[in-house]
Structure formats: C-alpha cells, structure tokens
Design an enzyme around this catalytic site. Structure first.
Site, mmCIF file in Angstrom:
data_model
loop_
_atom_site.group_PDB
_atom_site.id
_atom_site.type_symbol
_atom_site.label_atom_id
_atom_site.label_comp_id
_atom_site.label_asym_id
_atom_site.label_seq_id
_atom_site.Cartn_x
_atom_site.Cartn_y
_atom_site.Cartn_z
ATOM 1 N N GLY A 49 20.052 44.259 44.910
ATOM 2 C CA GLY A 49 20.703 43.075 44.346
ATOM 3 C C GLY A 49 21.302 42.204 45.435
ATOM 4 O O GLY A 49 22.523 42.208 45.635
ATOM 5 N N SER A 59 19.553 38.652 46.462
ATOM 6 C CA SER A 59 19.282 37.232 46.211
ATOM 7 C C SER A 59 19.910 36.750 44.902
ATOM 8 O O SER A 59 20.002 37.494 43.924
ATOM 9 C CB SER A 59 17.774 36.989 46.135
ATOM 10 O OG SER A 59 17.149 37.514 47.269
ATOM 11 N N GLU A 107 14.932 48.475 55.709
ATOM 12 C CA GLU A 107 14.035 47.747 54.811
ATOM 13 C C GLU A 107 12.890 47.091 55.561
ATOM 14 O O GLU A 107 11.803 46.920 55.031
ATOM 15 C CB GLU A 107 14.825 46.680 54.030
ATOM 16 C CG GLU A 107 13.944 45.898 53.081
ATOM 17 C CD GLU A 107 14.679 44.892 52.202
ATOM 18 O OE1 GLU A 107 15.913 44.869 52.204
ATOM 19 O OE2 GLU A 107 13.982 44.133 51.509
ATOM 20 N N GLU A 126 10.850 32.564 58.580
ATOM 21 C CA GLU A 126 11.731 31.723 59.400
ATOM 22 C C GLU A 126 13.023 32.463 59.731
ATOM 23 O O GLU A 126 13.550 32.351 60.844
ATOM 24 C CB GLU A 126 12.051 30.405 58.662
ATOM 25 C CG GLU A 126 10.875 29.439 58.555
ATOM 26 C CD GLU A 126 9.835 29.869 57.520
ATOM 27 O OE1 GLU A 126 10.157 30.672 56.617
ATOM 28 O OE2 GLU A 126 8.675 29.407 57.619
HETATM 29 C C1 LIG Z 1 7.808 39.566 45.793
HETATM 30 C C2 LIG Z 1 9.261 39.365 46.062
HETATM 31 C C3 LIG Z 1 10.147 40.393 45.808
HETATM 32 C C4 LIG Z 1 11.512 40.211 46.031
HETATM 33 N N1 LIG Z 1 12.358 41.240 45.735
HETATM 34 C C5 LIG Z 1 13.696 41.063 45.897
HETATM 35 C C6 LIG Z 1 14.608 42.093 45.520
HETATM 36 O O1 LIG Z 1 14.208 43.165 45.076
HETATM 37 N N2 LIG Z 1 15.928 41.864 45.661
HETATM 38 C C7 LIG Z 1 16.416 40.702 46.177
HETATM 39 O O2 LIG Z 1 17.631 40.568 46.315
HETATM 40 N N3 LIG Z 1 15.586 39.687 46.529
HETATM 41 C C8 LIG Z 1 14.237 39.854 46.399
HETATM 42 N N4 LIG Z 1 13.370 38.846 46.736
HETATM 43 C C9 LIG Z 1 13.921 37.571 47.172
HETATM 44 C C10 LIG Z 1 13.725 37.271 48.633
HETATM 45 O O3 LIG Z 1 14.570 38.073 49.422
HETATM 46 C C11 LIG Z 1 14.028 35.772 48.795
HETATM 47 O O4 LIG Z 1 12.991 35.074 48.134
HETATM 48 C C12 LIG Z 1 14.095 35.349 50.230
HETATM 49 O O5 LIG Z 1 15.211 35.917 50.859
HETATM 50 C C13 LIG Z 1 14.162 33.805 50.357
HETATM 51 O O6 LIG Z 1 15.188 33.288 49.576
HETATM 52 P P1 LIG Z 1 14.873 32.070 48.576
HETATM 53 O O7 LIG Z 1 13.727 32.455 47.706
HETATM 54 O O8 LIG Z 1 16.151 31.689 47.931
HETATM 55 O O9 LIG Z 1 14.359 30.893 49.509
HETATM 56 P P2 LIG Z 1 15.248 29.927 50.402
HETATM 57 O O10 LIG Z 1 16.282 30.706 51.128
HETATM 58 O O11 LIG Z 1 15.691 28.774 49.556
HETATM 59 O O12 LIG Z 1 14.185 29.431 51.461
HETATM 60 C C14 LIG Z 1 13.201 28.437 51.164
HETATM 61 C C15 LIG Z 1 12.443 28.148 52.450
HETATM 62 O O13 LIG Z 1 13.348 27.608 53.434
HETATM 63 C C16 LIG Z 1 13.295 28.375 54.624
HETATM 64 N N5 LIG Z 1 14.625 28.480 55.214
HETATM 65 C C17 LIG Z 1 15.779 28.791 54.568
HETATM 66 N N6 LIG Z 1 16.795 28.842 55.459
HETATM 67 C C18 LIG Z 1 16.279 28.571 56.685
HETATM 68 C C19 LIG Z 1 16.824 28.492 57.996
HETATM 69 N N7 LIG Z 1 18.118 28.701 58.224
HETATM 70 N N8 LIG Z 1 15.981 28.190 59.020
HETATM 71 C C20 LIG Z 1 14.664 27.979 58.799
HETATM 72 N N9 LIG Z 1 14.091 28.030 57.563
HETATM 73 C C21 LIG Z 1 14.885 28.335 56.523
HETATM 74 C C22 LIG Z 1 12.838 29.755 54.186
HETATM 75 O O14 LIG Z 1 12.245 30.457 55.253
HETATM 76 C C23 LIG Z 1 11.836 29.414 53.094
HETATM 77 O O15 LIG Z 1 10.592 29.097 53.650
HETATM 78 C C24 LIG Z 1 11.993 38.988 46.527
HETATM 79 C C25 LIG Z 1 11.103 37.944 46.797
HETATM 80 C C26 LIG Z 1 9.758 38.127 46.561
HETATM 81 C C27 LIG Z 1 8.831 36.996 46.852
#
Ligand SMILES: Cc1cc2nc3c(=O)[nH]c(=O)nc-3n(C[C@H](O)[C@H](O)[C@H](O)COP(=O)(O)OP(=O)(O)OC[C@H]3O[C@@H](n4cnc5c(N)ncnc54)[C@H](O)[C@@H]3O)c2cc1C
Length: 379
Positions: A131, A133, A251, A366
C-alpha cells in the site's frame, strides 16, 4: 563515486542439488500452466500452488525456523526464485510476502507480529499486498494523504490507495500512511509510518481496476474510518519513509526485475534451436540476462551481509526492465509471429501487451535513473 560496487558471488554450497529438487517439483505442476499463465509469471495468483511451495520450505526460506523459515541463505533463495520464474510458475500469492512484507516484519516487527504473520506467510496461507501509491501520489510518494490517527483503542485509518496488486485476493496490506503532520517548513518525509491493515476489516472497500490486457490484477482500496489495533504499527512511528525505502531494495533487485518475460526467451530458444542464423542475436540476449543475473546475485549477497543496496537495486531494476520489455520485440525480429509455435505465439501476444507496465510497477524508469544519478553525483 561510491556505493555502486557489485561483488560477484559464487553459487552457494548445494546449488545444483537445490536446482534439481526445484525442477522435479516444477515438473509435477507445470502441466496445469497454459502459455498465458507462464507468461504472467509472478503476476499469476494460485493459492494452492503457493501452499505447495510453502510445504517445501521455499517461502521465507531465509527466516529463523521459529517463525516458519528454513534459515537458508539469500543466495539459495535466489536459486528458488530463478527456477520458479524460468518456468513461469504462478507465484503471485506469496511473492510480496516472501519478498518484502515478511522481511520487513522480521526486521522491524515486534515478536508478537513475527509470530502472528511469518509462519502463515511461510506456509502460503497469508498473502500480502503493498500500500504505497495513491491517486495523487505515485512517484512523489511523500505527498501521500492517507492518515492513521491515534485513538484510545489504536488507530483510525482514512484515505485511499491505488494500483494495489492483488488487493482483492490478499489478506493483509502494509500501508505507508501519515501519522503526524509534516513539520512546518520541514521535510515531508517526517511523520509517515507503516501500518498493517486487515483487508477484511469493516470500512475497507476494494474496487478492482482493469489493466491493459483486460484483466483485474490491481485495485483501488478506500479506507473509511477503519479501526486498527494499537499493534498495527510496524517499526517506529514516524520512521515510515526510511523503512519503506529500504524495503524497496528487496522489491527492486531480484530476478523478477529481469525475468518477467523469461518463459518467452526459453520458448524462443527451443523454436530457433535449428536456425543458426539467429544464434548471434539469441546469444546477445542470453549475455544480457547473464550480466543482470550476476548483478542481482551480487545484491542478494549484500542483503545476506546486512547491507542496504538501494542504489544497486535501482540499477538492476532499470536495466532489467529494459531487457524484459525488449524481449517480445527481439523474438519477433527473429521469427515472424505467424511462424512461432503456438505456445510461443500466445506468450508473445500476452507479453507484448503487458510489458509497458514493467517499468512502472515498483517505481518508474525515471525515478530509478534519478536515484542512480544521485549516486553518481550528477544531481
Ligand atoms: C502493474 C502495476 C502494478 C502496481 N502495483 C502496485 C502495488 O502493488 N502497490 C502500489 O503501491 N503501487 C503499485 N503500482 C503503482 C506504481 O508504483 C506507480 O504507478 C508508480 O510509482 C508511478 O506512479 P504514478 O502512476 O502515480 O505516476 P506518476 O508518478 O504520476 O508519474 C507519471 C510519469 O511522470 C514521470 N515522473 C514523475 N516524477 C518524476 C520525476 N521527479 N522526474 C522524472 N520523471 C518523473 C514518471 O516516471 C512517469 O513516467 C503498480 C503499477 C503498475 C503499473
């Protein structure tokens, strides 16, 4: 530049015998795995299979025997992971508990928490999810808003987590939440804590989300006045950020960060065995795999020594994701899709759709590169 050393490790004593045991075990089960199950790899969830793995002592195998472990080494555990991933075994029901929730509880939990959770994880009876995101907090995790407020009887949890893999199938979550406000003008990393949440508790609502392939593997989980007992806190109140980031070394560094497409590579090698023209290209893929494997094994050795290889783990995840994402294209370049044998074609179809997620889950490309750049002194 410091801290990016990868010291190569020899295979542990008894490695060949352990591999043979695993292969015999897999041979008993693999007739049930379709090409799609194999392609799903550690995203396949099968409690019965997980219990069978647990009965062999291959979950929590580095943990003390008193908590259901087998007191074996991280390098032996790596062999188990490699063999299961190479076969495309559906290990999702124990993957998170074995990889990070269990080690976190072992390291930072109370004796009572260890006794309550670790034997169940090791048997394959308790499944955990992550838990971290939230709808407005992914990469910028410290901005999370889910809160646990102290009450007379424990904690009151309110907020929302998202993209929680297997939340609808799991028993427990370890959630990173805010337990006190960030200090005025101070770091947002302060005041965060990790709590154990029973996913069947009143006030927990789980809504599955459909993924790119049309499957419901992850979820949005809402907490409305969920009452947590006082012993829900894992580790130290307010130290959640440091705890969660060090958990990420577990992880990010394992073979699951470069072997998610491995069954397709095996299928490709079998299909192309009699086509010498493809050997150099296949050899390049295997050489990349071997390099990643050496790096990941080095990290397993560091974890064994009690080190905290967060930066090395980020490098393995970034390079490993590149490799596993590129494999469907690499196979397609060597054999036309229509000419692939059926199991290979089906794995290729599934993986082509799902591989874009590999560099999102567990932290994006990233973010990994930001961690690496910081280590290299570039930012
Ligand atoms: C298949 C799958 C399983 C998952 N399982 C889990 C889970 O079990 N538990 C959990 O907690 N989460 C889980 N996640 C979530 C995952 O950890 C997040 O999707 C990830 O951390 C990115 O966060 P976001 O989706 O909010 O994207 P954002 O953080 O909004 O990012 C969007 C884009 O902007 C870029 N970006 C953001 N900040 C920066 C920066 N500072 N510099 C450069 N680029 C940047 C990112 O690289 C990305 O390309 C899962 C995701 C997927 C796809």
């Amino acid at each position: 530049m410091t801290g990016l050393r990868f010291d190569l490790r020899d295979p542990p004593h008894g490695a060949a015998a352990l591999r043979a045991e695993l292969r015999a075990f897999i041979a008993e089960h693999e007739h049930r795995w379709t090409p799609e199950v194999r392609a799903r790899s550690w995203m396949g969830f099968d409690r019965d299979f997980t219990r069978a793995v647990g009965a062999r002592g291959w979950i929590g195998m580095c943990w003390p025997k008193q908590y259901g472990g087998a007191e074996r080494s991280f390098l032996e555990r790596n062999i188990v992971l490699e063999e299961l991933l190479a076969a495309g075994a559906p290990v999702g029901a124990h993957w998170i508990g074995d990889r990070q929730s269990g080690p976190l509880i072992l390291r930072l939990g109370t004796d009572a928490q260890r006794a309550k959770f670790l034997p169940g994880i090791a048997r394959g009876d308790l499944a955990f999810c992550i838990g971290l995101s939230e709808p407005d907090s992914g990469s910028d995790l410290a901005s999370l808003r889910t809160r646990a407020d102290r009450t007379d009887t424990g904690w009151l949890l309110n907020g929302r987590k998202i993209w929680t893999t297997f939340g609808h199938l799991c028993d427990w979550m370890i959630a990173l939440v805010r337990t006190s406000p960030a200090p005025e003008g101070g770091s947002r990393h302060q005041g965060l804590s990790q709590v154990l949440v029973d996913l069947r508790a009143p006030g927990v609502t789980i809504r599955p989300i459909r993924d790119l392939v049309g499957e419901e593997g992850f979820n949005e989980i809402t907490f409305d006045d969920v009452r947590l007992p006082p012993d829900a806190l894992v580790g130290t109140e307010g130290a959640g950020w440091a705890q969660a980031t060090s958990e990420l070394a577990f992880e990010r560094s394992g073979p699951d960060r470069y072997m998610s497409s491995h069954p397709l590579l095996e299928a490709g090698m079998a299909a192309l065995r009699d086509d010498p023209a493809t050997a150099p290209a296949l050899g390049r893929e295997v050489a990349r795999l071997w390099t990643l494997r050496a790096m990941s094994t080095a990290i397993a050795g560091m974890l064994q020594d009690g080190a905290d290889p967060v930066r090395q783990a980020a490098l393995v995840k970034d390079l490993g994701n590149d490799f596993e994402q590129a494999l469907p294209g690499a196979m397609r370049a060597l054999r036309d899709v229509d000419d692939m044998p059926e199991p290979m074609r089906r794995m290729h179809a599934y993986l082509t759709q799902i591989t874009p997620t590999f560099s999102l889950r567990g932290g994006t490309r990233e973010i990994m590169r930001g961690i690496i750049a910081r280590e290299l002194g570039l930012r």
